[in-house]
Design a protein around this motif. Sequence first.
Motif, mmCIF file in Angstrom:
data_model
loop_
_atom_site.group_PDB
_atom_site.id
_atom_site.type_symbol
_atom_site.label_atom_id
_atom_site.label_comp_id
_atom_site.label_asym_id
_atom_site.label_seq_id
_atom_site.Cartn_x
_atom_site.Cartn_y
_atom_site.Cartn_z
ATOM 1 N N UNK A 230 40.982 -47.874 -39.025
ATOM 2 C CA UNK A 230 40.877 -49.327 -39.193
ATOM 3 C C UNK A 230 41.207 -49.705 -40.635
ATOM 4 N N UNK A 231 41.460 -50.987 -40.815
ATOM 5 C CA UNK A 231 41.698 -51.533 -42.156
ATOM 6 C C UNK A 231 40.696 -52.645 -42.400
ATOM 7 N N UNK A 232 40.214 -52.714 -43.632
ATOM 8 C CA UNK A 232 39.239 -53.760 -43.941
ATOM 9 C C UNK A 232 39.473 -54.245 -45.375
ATOM 10 N N UNK A 233 39.264 -55.547 -45.575
ATOM 11 C CA UNK A 233 39.414 -56.100 -46.924
ATOM 12 C C UNK A 233 38.394 -55.465 -47.857
ATOM 13 N N UNK A 234 38.847 -55.167 -49.050
ATOM 14 C CA UNK A 234 38.020 -54.496 -50.044
ATOM 15 C C UNK A 234 36.719 -55.261 -50.333
ATOM 16 N N UNK A 235 36.765 -56.598 -50.224
ATOM 17 C CA UNK A 235 35.568 -57.396 -50.555
ATOM 18 C C UNK A 235 34.663 -57.634 -49.347
ATOM 19 N N UNK A 236 35.032 -57.126 -48.189
ATOM 20 C CA UNK A 236 34.251 -57.386 -46.971
ATOM 21 C C UNK A 236 33.105 -56.368 -46.878
ATOM 22 N N UNK A 237 32.097 -56.616 -47.713
ATOM 23 C CA UNK A 237 31.018 -55.638 -47.865
ATOM 24 C C UNK A 237 30.242 -55.441 -46.562
ATOM 25 N N UNK B 34 43.436 -53.449 -49.155
ATOM 26 C CA UNK B 34 42.840 -53.046 -47.875
ATOM 27 C C UNK B 34 42.307 -51.630 -48.040
ATOM 28 N N UNK B 35 41.088 -51.415 -47.552
ATOM 29 C CA UNK B 35 40.576 -50.051 -47.454
ATOM 30 C C UNK B 35 40.997 -49.516 -46.102
ATOM 31 N N UNK B 36 41.520 -48.304 -46.082
ATOM 32 C CA UNK B 36 41.838 -47.649 -44.826
ATOM 33 C C UNK B 36 40.698 -46.691 -44.534
ATOM 34 N N UNK B 37 40.114 -46.840 -43.354
ATOM 35 C CA UNK B 37 38.971 -45.997 -42.989
ATOM 36 C C UNK B 37 39.254 -45.261 -41.689
ATOM 37 N N UNK B 38 38.637 -44.093 -41.543
ATOM 38 C CA UNK B 38 38.798 -43.383 -40.269
ATOM 39 C C UNK B 38 37.518 -42.659 -39.894
#
Length: 145
Positions: free
Chosen positions: A105-112, A138-142
């Motif tokens: 997934x991808x998430x905005x860096x500021x979306x704490x 964007x933070x990429x997370x897995x």
Amino acid sequence: MNNLIISDCREQNLERIYELEINNSYNPWTKKMFMDEFANKSSFFKIANFQNNIIGFIIYRINIDEAEIMNLVIDAHCRNNGFGEKLLLYAVEDIKLLCANKIFLEVRDSNKAAIKLYTKNGFKKYNIRKNYYTVEDALLMKKIL
Ligand SMILES: CC(C)(COP(=O)(O)OP(=O)(O)OC[C@H]1O[C@@H](n2cnc3c(N)ncnc32)[C@H](O)[C@@H]1OP(=O)(O)O)[C@@H](O)C(=O)NCCC(=O)NCCS
């Protein structure tokens, strides 16, 4: 709260989904994006009902053995009740049944709030996409299943 009902999204729910998106997303999808996603056979589209209201949704795609969370929203007045986590965990279990072994997934860096939700549930940051949201990374997370 236990009485959240998760079910498949139907075409007649798309108007409400779009309304939730406009009211809750930083960078809202267009109606066409929802229609395309709904028509995509690799896409899974679930809605969350609470007290006879659709208060959230999650969309994920499967590509062979990989899944991607495309969108997740809980209406602002229903947040912090564990609903986002319930939808996410529902999706994770469904993704396992669909035989994928990792989720991206991808998430905005500021979306704490979202980052904390994902981290709490085993997602790990593996990369950053600089300026992906124009002014923001964007933070990429897995998550490996
Ligand atoms: C992200 C979102 C789905 C979370 O939904 P929610 O129903 O409020 O989340 P939950 O109540 O299930 O919270 C689960 C966990 O997430 C984290 N979390 C949720 N909201 C948080 C907040 N405002 N600040 C910090 N952590 C938060 C916490 O770890 C929480 O667990 P805990 O209460 O045991 O600590 C919701 O904030 C949302 O719809 N935001 C707008 C759309 C969006 O950003 N979607 C994600 C796109 S990648």
